[in-house]
Design a protein around this motif. Structure first.
Motif, PDB file in Angstrom:
ATOM      1  N   GLU A 198      -6.889  -1.592   7.749  1.00  0.00           N
ATOM      2  CA  GLU A 198      -6.303  -2.442   6.705  1.00  0.00           C
ATOM      3  C   GLU A 198      -7.148  -3.695   6.477  1.00  0.00           C
ATOM      4  O   GLU A 198      -7.404  -4.091   5.341  1.00  0.00           O
ATOM      5  CB  GLU A 198      -4.883  -2.853   7.092  1.00  0.00           C
ATOM      6  N   GLN A 199      -7.595  -4.300   7.568  1.00  0.00           N
ATOM      7  CA  GLN A 199      -8.401  -5.521   7.449  1.00  0.00           C
ATOM      8  C   GLN A 199      -9.736  -5.225   6.780  1.00  0.00           C
ATOM      9  O   GLN A 199     -10.220  -6.012   5.966  1.00  0.00           O
ATOM     10  CB  GLN A 199      -8.595  -6.171   8.810  1.00  0.00           C
ATOM     11  N   ALA A 245     -10.297  -2.861   4.611  1.00  0.00           N
ATOM     12  CA  ALA A 245     -10.012  -2.608   3.203  1.00  0.00           C
ATOM     13  C   ALA A 245      -9.811  -3.927   2.453  1.00  0.00           C
ATOM     14  O   ALA A 245     -10.271  -4.071   1.312  1.00  0.00           O
ATOM     15  CB  ALA A 245      -8.787  -1.715   3.055  1.00  0.00           C
ATOM     16  N   GLU A 246      -9.136  -4.883   3.087  1.00  0.00           N
ATOM     17  CA  GLU A 246      -8.914  -6.192   2.456  1.00  0.00           C
ATOM     18  C   GLU A 246     -10.235  -6.932   2.245  1.00  0.00           C
ATOM     19  O   GLU A 246     -10.401  -7.623   1.245  1.00  0.00           O
ATOM     20  CB  GLU A 246      -7.980  -7.034   3.307  1.00  0.00           C
ATOM     21  N   GLN A 247     -11.162  -6.799   3.170  1.00  0.00           N
ATOM     22  CA  GLN A 247     -12.438  -7.503   3.054  1.00  0.00           C
ATOM     23  C   GLN A 247     -13.319  -6.911   1.963  1.00  0.00           C
ATOM     24  O   GLN A 247     -14.168  -7.599   1.423  1.00  0.00           O
ATOM     25  CB  GLN A 247     -13.174  -7.480   4.392  1.00  0.00           C
ATOM     26  N   THR A 248     -13.121  -5.638   1.641  1.00  0.00           N
ATOM     27  CA  THR A 248     -13.953  -5.020   0.609  1.00  0.00           C
ATOM     28  C   THR A 248     -13.381  -5.245  -0.787  1.00  0.00           C
ATOM     29  O   THR A 248     -14.033  -4.940  -1.767  1.00  0.00           O
ATOM     30  CB  THR A 248     -14.104  -3.499   0.851  1.00  0.00           C
ATOM     31  N   ASN A 249     -12.160  -5.774  -0.860  1.00  0.00           N
ATOM     32  CA  ASN A 249     -11.537  -6.029  -2.178  1.00  0.00           C
ATOM     33  C   ASN A 249     -11.820  -7.413  -2.661  1.00  0.00           C
ATOM     34  O   ASN A 249     -12.169  -8.332  -2.195  1.00  0.00           O
ATOM     35  CB  ASN A 249     -10.026  -5.822  -2.130  1.00  0.00           C
TER      36      ASN A 249
END
Length: 64
Positions: free
Chosen positions: A57-58, A60-64
């Motif tokens: 999850e973390q 994925a958040e950093q790539t957004n």
């Protein structure tokens, strides 16, 4: 997550460190056999799965 391939990898990691955990318990005077350790291994797999999902999850958040 119930990914059998990931669970197998987690089990391999757990088994790699099992002798250290067993030694720790033995040094404390707590004798356990593999049957006794099975519930702890399952708990460890649950923890590893949750940590994996959190990391995913973390990431994925950093790539957004």
């Amino acid at each position: 997550m119930n990914n059998p391939e990931m669970n197998m990898k987690f089990m391999q990691i757990a088994m790699k460190h099992l002798p250290d955990g067993k030694k720790f318990l033995d040094d404390k005077g707590i004798e356990l056999n593999m049957e006794d350790l099975q519930p702890m291994l399952e708990l460890l797999l649950n923890v590893m799965n949750e940590a994996y999902e959190l990391g995913k999850e973390q990431a994925a958040e950093q790539t957004n």
